[in-house]
Scaffold this motif. Structure first.
Motif, short mmCIF file in Angstrom:
data_model
loop_
_atom_site.label_atom_id
_atom_site.label_comp_id
_atom_site.label_asym_id
_atom_site.label_seq_id
_atom_site.Cartn_x
_atom_site.Cartn_y
_atom_site.Cartn_z
N ILE A 259 -7.97 1.63 6.41
CA ILE A 259 -6.73 2.27 5.97
C ILE A 259 -6.73 3.74 6.40
O ILE A 259 -7.72 4.45 6.21
CB ILE A 259 -6.58 2.18 4.44
N THR A 260 -5.59 4.15 6.94
CA THR A 260 -5.39 5.56 7.26
C THR A 260 -4.08 6.00 6.61
O THR A 260 -3.03 5.42 6.88
CB THR A 260 -5.29 5.79 8.78
N SER A 261 -4.16 6.98 5.73
CA SER A 261 -2.96 7.45 5.04
C SER A 261 -2.55 8.83 5.55
O SER A 261 -3.39 9.65 5.90
CB SER A 261 -3.20 7.51 3.52
N PRO B 191 -8.65 -2.24 -2.22
CA PRO B 191 -8.64 -3.48 -2.99
C PRO B 191 -7.26 -4.12 -3.05
O PRO B 191 -7.12 -5.35 -2.98
CB PRO B 191 -9.10 -3.04 -4.39
N LEU B 192 -6.22 -3.28 -3.15
CA LEU B 192 -4.84 -3.79 -3.18
C LEU B 192 -4.50 -4.48 -1.86
O LEU B 192 -3.95 -5.59 -1.84
CB LEU B 192 -3.87 -2.64 -3.44
N VAL B 193 -4.83 -3.82 -0.74
CA VAL B 193 -4.54 -4.38 0.58
C VAL B 193 -5.27 -5.70 0.76
O VAL B 193 -4.70 -6.68 1.26
CB VAL B 193 -4.93 -3.38 1.69
N ARG B 194 -6.53 -5.75 0.36
CA ARG B 194 -7.31 -6.98 0.50
C ARG B 194 -6.67 -8.12 -0.30
O ARG B 194 -6.54 -9.24 0.20
CB ARG B 194 -8.75 -6.74 0.03
N ARG B 195 -6.26 -7.83 -1.55
CA ARG B 195 -5.63 -8.87 -2.38
C ARG B 195 -4.35 -9.39 -1.73
O ARG B 195 -4.11 -10.60 -1.68
CB ARG B 195 -5.32 -8.33 -3.78
N LEU C 113 -7.64 8.04 -1.87
CA LEU C 113 -6.51 7.14 -1.60
C LEU C 113 -7.01 5.82 -1.02
O LEU C 113 -6.58 4.74 -1.44
CB LEU C 113 -5.54 7.79 -0.62
N ALA C 114 -7.93 5.91 -0.05
CA ALA C 114 -8.47 4.70 0.56
C ALA C 114 -9.16 3.83 -0.48
O ALA C 114 -9.03 2.60 -0.48
CB ALA C 114 -9.43 5.06 1.70
N ALA D 99 0.83 -1.21 0.00
CA ALA D 99 0.00 0.00 0.00
C ALA D 99 0.86 1.26 0.00
O ALA D 99 0.57 2.23 -0.71
CB ALA D 99 -0.93 0.00 1.21
N MET D 100 1.95 1.23 0.79
CA MET D 100 2.83 2.39 0.84
C MET D 100 3.49 2.62 -0.52
O MET D 100 3.58 3.75 -1.01
CB MET D 100 3.90 2.17 1.92
N LYS D 101 3.93 1.54 -1.14
CA LYS D 101 4.57 1.67 -2.45
C LYS D 101 3.59 2.20 -3.49
O LYS D 101 3.96 3.01 -4.35
CB LYS D 101 5.15 0.32 -2.88
N ARG D 102 2.34 1.74 -3.42
CA ARG D 102 1.35 2.22 -4.38
C ARG D 102 1.03 3.70 -4.11
O ARG D 102 0.88 4.48 -5.05
CB ARG D 102 0.08 1.39 -4.27
N MET D 103 0.96 4.10 -2.85
CA MET D 103 0.63 5.48 -2.53
C MET D 103 1.68 6.43 -3.09
O MET D 103 1.37 7.54 -3.53
CB MET D 103 0.50 5.68 -1.03
#
Length: 497
Positions: A112-114, A86-90, A80-81, A64-68
């Motif tokens: 998720i909290t960004s 979906p990425l985090v769930r996968r 962002l959330a 998630a961090m890399k995608r953000m």
């Protein structure tokens, strides 16, 4: 007599009552024991569940961090959330053990909290992973789900990474079938093509995530390396009679041999302290030399010092060519990788940015074969030419034999391989002692007779088992290996709650 009988009857009743009480107590104690065992089992089961979910959420937080990092900087927290959930769930489901995955699919909840300002992503997850044994019926909702959380933060520690890549002629062969030679292999199926594409994937990931905090260098190696034809002040023998380049072959191309004696072949002494012998394949000796003269075995592509210029390093990787030569010397890739990463070599390489402070130093060494120096077919105990000259001591300097090199002691091919393997292990040990993280990658196809030996050498060379990638049997698996290396090196770290 009657009185005695009444007493005996009373005693019998007491005994029966005592037995009943003991029986009841035994039943109660047995039930309590069973419950205790069950609850202990519940505790162990829940402990495993939590660990499994924690490992899965760790992987998803990093992803998630890399995608953000790559997402539009103008996106709101809600946007962002929406992108990241979906990425985090996968990632969570993909990283759960099989025995938990099915139970989690319908119960997994993700939060998720960004925090873009602090470059942090916090992920919380809960799921019913199959639950406890008896405890579920006793405690109810308290054990219905397991909840964990973690935060991932972008690291600001700069990374210096060197790709030391084997460019021997065998890299033109198939990556999936070791029996196929270069001329029977489609270009897109060759090892060199797979490695170039994989290396560019690593570069892309590293620069996308790390930006100006990443520098990457390149060491193409075979039986020698090319330091660059302009570095004539690094060598001391271009004008010597037996190393004068014959007419028609052009000037020195930049390849060097090893320095002789006292461990100089593995040392970090700079050219200012100790010059190198220039590469010179003996022109008048041997059938093979006449096709390429003194440049035979010299890689056409020179070492690329550490650079933050993504375009430059990607172009250098794309341009890599294989070289016809004597064989493979893995330790040369390690030694010159160390010299690229060593602070004392900055001036020699012409680096303008001082590499000071807390920097992560990484070396990726890749080969497709064993350490090998080909025998000369007309000389039973002789060999082809290398950065160590010829193996053994059966001839003159003009024929390519050098006094004082480790290969002086070689009596046959087995000796050559033993000496070179030992030298490679020493070079890797020095790299790790210097604080360099070493990844080792094999490009040996499945089923090759040398796969086991290469795998053992690379395992000894790497920082740990987790830093070895030995099963790369296709362009896709090679690319996956380099992507995983980029992930492990990465600029994202987990933060404790």
């Amino acid at each position: 007599m009657e009185k005695r009988l009444r007493v005996l009857a009373g005693l019998a009743g007491f005994v029966r009552g005592a037995r009943a009480a003991v029986g009841l107590a035994s039943v109660m104690l047995g039930s309590m024991s069973l419950m205790g065992v069950a609850m202990l089992g519940d505790h162990v089961w829940l402990f495993h569940q939590r660990n499994a979910l924690q490992e899965a959420i760790n992987a998803s937080a990093v992803a998630a961090m890399k995608r953000m990092i790559t997402l539009n900087s103008g996106a709101t927290d809600e946007e962002l959330a929406g992108e990241l959930k979906p990425l985090v769930r996968r990632y969570l489901l993909a990283n759960l053990p099989d025995k938990f995955r099915e139970s989690a699919k319908n119960t997994l909840k993700v939060g998720i909290t960004s925090d873009r300002d602090n470059e942090t992503v916090r992920v919380e997850a809960s799921a019913d992973l199959g639950g406890a044994l008896i405890g579920r019926h006793i405690w109810g909702d308290l054990v219905e789900s397991v909840t964990v959380e973690i935060a991932a933060k972008r690291s600001l520690i700069p990374v210096d990474l060197v790709l030391s890549l084997d460019v021997t002629e065998s890299m033109r062969r198939s990556i999936s079938n070791w029996r196929l030679w270069g001329n029977t292999t489609r270009p897109e199926d060759t090892r060199i093509h797979a490695v170039k594409e994989a290396a560019k994937t690593l570069v892309s990931v590293m620069y996308a995530e790390g930006g100006e905090h990443v520098s990457i260098g390149l060491v193409p190696f075979a039986a020698t390396v090319n330091v660059g034809a302009t570095r004539t002040d690094w060598v001391n023998d271009l004008g010597k009679a037996h190393k004068v380049i014959p007419g028609g072959f052009g000037p020195w191309r930049g390849c060097v041999e090893t320095r002789i004696g006292n461990g100089q072949d593995l040392s970090l002494a700079t050219p200012g302290d100790a010059l190198f012998p220039s590469w010179f394949y003996p022109y008048q000796v041997g059938y093979y030399s006449r096709t390429q003269g003194p440049h035979r075995g010299c890689p056409e592509d020179a070492i690329v010092p550490l650079t933050a210029d993504r375009t430059a390093i990607e172009q250098a990787i794309s341009n890599l060519r294989t070289v016809v030569g004597a064989g493979t010397m893995v330790h040369l890739g390690v030694v010159w990788g160390r010299r690229l990463l060593a602070p004392e070599w900055e001036e020699a390489w012409g680096l303008t940015t001082k590499r000071v402070g807390d920097r992560k130093r990484v070396l990726v060494i890749l080969t497709d074969g064993t350490n090998f120096l080909a025998p000369r077919w007309y000389h039973p105990l002789g060999s082809e030419y290398s950065a160590y000259g010829r193996a053994g001591s059966r001839g003159s300097v003009s024929e390519g034999y050098r006094v004082g090199d480790p290969l002086d002691d070689a009596k046959d091919i087995d000796d050559i391989e033993r000496i070179l393997d030992g030298t490679a292990r020493k070079a890797c040990k020095l790299a790790k002692e210097e604080g360099i993280t070493v990844f080792a990658v094999s490009a040996v196809p499945h089923g090759s007779p040398v796969a086991k030996r290469v795998g053992k050498l690379l395992a000894d060379c790497a920082t740990s088992e987790a830093h070895v990638f030995a099963n790369n049997r296709s362009p896709e698996t090679m690319k996956a290996a380099f992507r995983e290396i980029a992930r492990k090196v990465g600029v994202v770290r987990l933060v404790k709650n």
